[in-house]
Design a protein around this motif. Structure first.
Motif, PDB file in Angstrom:
ATOM      1  N   LYS A 170       1.090  -1.310  -0.196  1.00 42.74           N
ATOM      2  CA  LYS A 170      -0.339  -0.131   0.129  1.00 42.74           C
ATOM      3  C   LYS A 170       1.077   1.554   0.112  1.00 42.74           C
ATOM      4  O   LYS A 170       0.479   1.915  -0.406  1.00 42.74           O
ATOM      5  CB  LYS A 170      -0.832   0.199   1.497  1.00 42.74           C
ATOM      6  CG  LYS A 170      -1.711   1.063   1.842  1.00 42.74           C
ATOM      7  CD  LYS A 170      -2.699   1.599   0.943  1.00 42.74           C
ATOM      8  CE  LYS A 170      -4.307   2.219   1.241  1.00 42.74           C
ATOM      9  NZ  LYS A 170      -4.072   3.615  -0.158  1.00 42.74           N
ATOM     10  N   MET A 176       2.388   1.736  -3.569  1.00 40.82           N
ATOM     11  CA  MET A 176       1.525   2.219  -4.912  1.00 40.82           C
ATOM     12  C   MET A 176       1.142   3.539  -4.253  1.00 40.82           C
ATOM     13  O   MET A 176       0.614   3.996  -5.042  1.00 40.82           O
ATOM     14  CB  MET A 176      -0.111   0.881  -4.571  1.00 40.82           C
ATOM     15  CG  MET A 176       0.370  -0.232  -4.845  1.00 40.82           C
ATOM     16  SD  MET A 176      -1.273  -1.316  -4.615  1.00 40.82           S
ATOM     17  CE  MET A 176      -2.414  -0.556  -5.628  1.00 40.82           C
ATOM     18  N   ASP A 177       0.852   3.951  -2.860  1.00 44.80           N
ATOM     19  CA  ASP A 177       0.321   5.225  -2.607  1.00 44.80           C
ATOM     20  C   ASP A 177       1.216   6.305  -3.470  1.00 44.80           C
ATOM     21  O   ASP A 177       1.441   7.202  -3.861  1.00 44.80           O
ATOM     22  CB  ASP A 177      -0.067   5.157  -1.243  1.00 44.80           C
ATOM     23  CG  ASP A 177      -0.650   5.170  -0.955  1.00 44.80           C
ATOM     24  OD1 ASP A 177      -2.034   4.316  -1.412  1.00 44.80           O
ATOM     25  OD2 ASP A 177      -1.242   5.054   0.282  1.00 44.80           O
ATOM     26  N   PHE A 178       3.070   5.921  -2.957  1.00 45.71           N
ATOM     27  CA  PHE A 178       3.989   6.695  -3.528  1.00 45.71           C
ATOM     28  C   PHE A 178       3.636   6.938  -4.893  1.00 45.71           C
ATOM     29  O   PHE A 178       3.911   7.669  -5.379  1.00 45.71           O
ATOM     30  CB  PHE A 178       4.875   6.371  -2.589  1.00 45.71           C
ATOM     31  CG  PHE A 178       6.247   6.969  -3.554  1.00 45.71           C
ATOM     32  CD1 PHE A 178       6.478   8.206  -2.110  1.00 45.71           C
ATOM     33  CD2 PHE A 178       6.990   6.808  -4.267  1.00 45.71           C
ATOM     34  CE1 PHE A 178       8.064   9.291  -2.242  1.00 45.71           C
ATOM     35  CE2 PHE A 178       7.685   7.878  -4.811  1.00 45.71           C
ATOM     36  CZ  PHE A 178       8.595   8.704  -3.854  1.00 45.71           C
ATOM     37  N   TYR A 179       3.981   5.871  -5.586  1.00 45.60           N
ATOM     38  CA  TYR A 179       3.566   6.004  -7.130  1.00 45.60           C
ATOM     39  C   TYR A 179       2.576   6.007  -7.805  1.00 45.60           C
ATOM     40  O   TYR A 179       2.521   5.542  -8.904  1.00 45.60           O
ATOM     41  CB  TYR A 179       4.528   4.696  -7.798  1.00 45.60           C
ATOM     42  CG  TYR A 179       6.352   4.507  -7.117  1.00 45.60           C
ATOM     43  CD1 TYR A 179       7.257   5.538  -8.164  1.00 45.60           C
ATOM     44  CD2 TYR A 179       6.956   3.598  -5.617  1.00 45.60           C
ATOM     45  CE1 TYR A 179       8.498   5.289  -7.752  1.00 45.60           C
ATOM     46  CE2 TYR A 179       8.129   3.940  -6.120  1.00 45.60           C
ATOM     47  CZ  TYR A 179       8.839   4.307  -6.433  1.00 45.60           C
ATOM     48  OH  TYR A 179       9.670   4.495  -6.497  1.00 45.60           O
ATOM     49  N   GLN A 180       1.912   5.943  -7.259  1.00 44.58           N
ATOM     50  CA  GLN A 180      -0.083   5.646  -7.466  1.00 44.58           C
ATOM     51  C   GLN A 180      -0.246   4.985  -8.856  1.00 44.58           C
ATOM     52  O   GLN A 180      -1.403   5.280  -9.528  1.00 44.58           O
ATOM     53  CB  GLN A 180      -0.223   8.245  -7.934  1.00 44.58           C
ATOM     54  CG  GLN A 180       0.241   8.906  -7.030  1.00 44.58           C
ATOM     55  CD  GLN A 180       0.577  10.018  -7.685  1.00 44.58           C
ATOM     56  OE1 GLN A 180       0.274  10.421  -9.020  1.00 44.58           O
ATOM     57  NE2 GLN A 180      -0.497  11.304  -7.116  1.00 44.58           N
ATOM     58  N   LEU A 181       0.321   4.301  -8.276  1.00 48.22           N
ATOM     59  CA  LEU A 181      -0.074   2.978  -8.902  1.00 48.22           C
ATOM     60  C   LEU A 181      -1.564   2.562  -8.897  1.00 48.22           C
ATOM     61  O   LEU A 181      -2.182   2.432  -7.436  1.00 48.22           O
ATOM     62  CB  LEU A 181       0.459   1.496  -8.541  1.00 48.22           C
ATOM     63  CG  LEU A 181       2.451   2.288  -8.901  1.00 48.22           C
ATOM     64  CD1 LEU A 181       3.391   0.084  -8.711  1.00 48.22           C
ATOM     65  CD2 LEU A 181       1.926   2.341 -10.177  1.00 48.22           C
ATOM     66  N   GLU A 182      -2.172   1.729  -9.602  1.00 52.46           N
ATOM     67  CA  GLU A 182      -3.714   1.029  -9.621  1.00 52.46           C
ATOM     68  C   GLU A 182      -3.580  -0.526  -9.231  1.00 52.46           C
ATOM     69  O   GLU A 182      -1.930  -1.564  -9.623  1.00 52.46           O
ATOM     70  CB  GLU A 182      -4.176   1.118 -10.840  1.00 52.46           C
ATOM     71  CG  GLU A 182      -4.766   2.818 -11.617  1.00 52.46           C
ATOM     72  CD  GLU A 182      -5.294   3.165 -10.075  1.00 52.46           C
ATOM     73  OE1 GLU A 182      -6.570   2.988  -9.800  1.00 52.46           O
ATOM     74  OE2 GLU A 182      -5.109   4.344  -9.534  1.00 52.46           O
ATOM     75  N   ASP A 209      -1.927  -2.934 -11.337  1.00 64.65           N
ATOM     76  CA  ASP A 209      -0.740  -2.466 -12.045  1.00 64.65           C
ATOM     77  C   ASP A 209       0.451  -3.456 -11.449  1.00 64.65           C
ATOM     78  O   ASP A 209       1.579  -3.754 -11.221  1.00 64.65           O
ATOM     79  CB  ASP A 209       0.437  -0.975 -11.809  1.00 64.65           C
ATOM     80  CG  ASP A 209      -0.403   0.555 -12.883  1.00 64.65           C
ATOM     81  OD1 ASP A 209      -1.172  -0.080 -14.360  1.00 64.65           O
ATOM     82  OD2 ASP A 209      -0.983   1.180 -12.455  1.00 64.65           O
TER      83      ASP A 209
END
Length: 185
Positions: free
Chosen positions: A73, A76-82, A85
């Motif tokens: 999490k 994903m939050d840092f790289y703005q991943l869905e 991905d």
């Protein structure tokens, strides 16, 4: 950007155990590409590389299996991943040793690492690569089985499954996950 996460437990005590087969696939990818892992980012060890036109992140959470979702999490939050991905590689008692299966969604099936990810992401929609480790014999508990090492008799099938899983990951670098499922399932 695509992120491949191998689940496992940190430390030598757990190295080469069935529960760490996700780590073993990440190690194989690292070896093949001559990459190296950086430590202590997003509660895990990771590398960020470029393959063709795609940014690839490999992650080995260091939170222990039951809290794997925390590491994923944060990344994903840092790289703005869905969620689409991300590909999570983990051990599965319901598959025979040496078999792999890919899927795009599902429940946790009693796997605490996957439960943690679902809880953290508030979603079941993420790509999975399940690595078969078989069910324990009647006299062995599930905990002892998953935290045990593979017997020598399984070495060939385990090594082949790790190679096949790494091949599937590399195929995902270039193709859609649906195409990877069609090719490797």
């Amino acid at each position: 950007m695509k992120c491949i996460v191998g689940l496992g437990n940190p430390g030598l005590r757990y190295a080469k155990t069935r529960h760490n087969i996700g780590f073993m696939v990440i190690d194989e990818l690292i070896k093949r590409h001559k990459w190296s892992l950086q430590k202590n980012k997003f509660k895990g060890h990771l590398t960020k590389e470029r393959v063709s036109d795609e940014q690839i992140i490999l992650l080995k959470p260091q939170t222990y299996m039951n809290r794997s979702g925390e590491s994923i999490k944060e990344l994903m939050d840092f790289y703005q991943l869905e969620p689409e991905d991300v590909l999570v590689i983990y051990d599965d008692l319901d598959l025979p040793t040496g078999k792999i299966r890919l899927r795009q969604t599902g429940g946790h099936g009693g796997h605490n690492g996957i439960r943690s990810i679902i809880d953290q992401l508030q979603s079941k929609q993420f790509n999975r690569l399940r690595m078969g480790i078989d069910r324990p014999k009647e006299s062995v508990s599930v905990v002892d089985h998953v935290l045990g090492k593979f017997p020598k008799s399984d070495k060939v099938s385990v090594d082949q499954s790790i190679q096949k899983a790494a091949d599937a990951c590399e195929t995902w670098f270039e193709k859609s996950f649906q195409e990877v499922m069609n090719e490797f399932n």
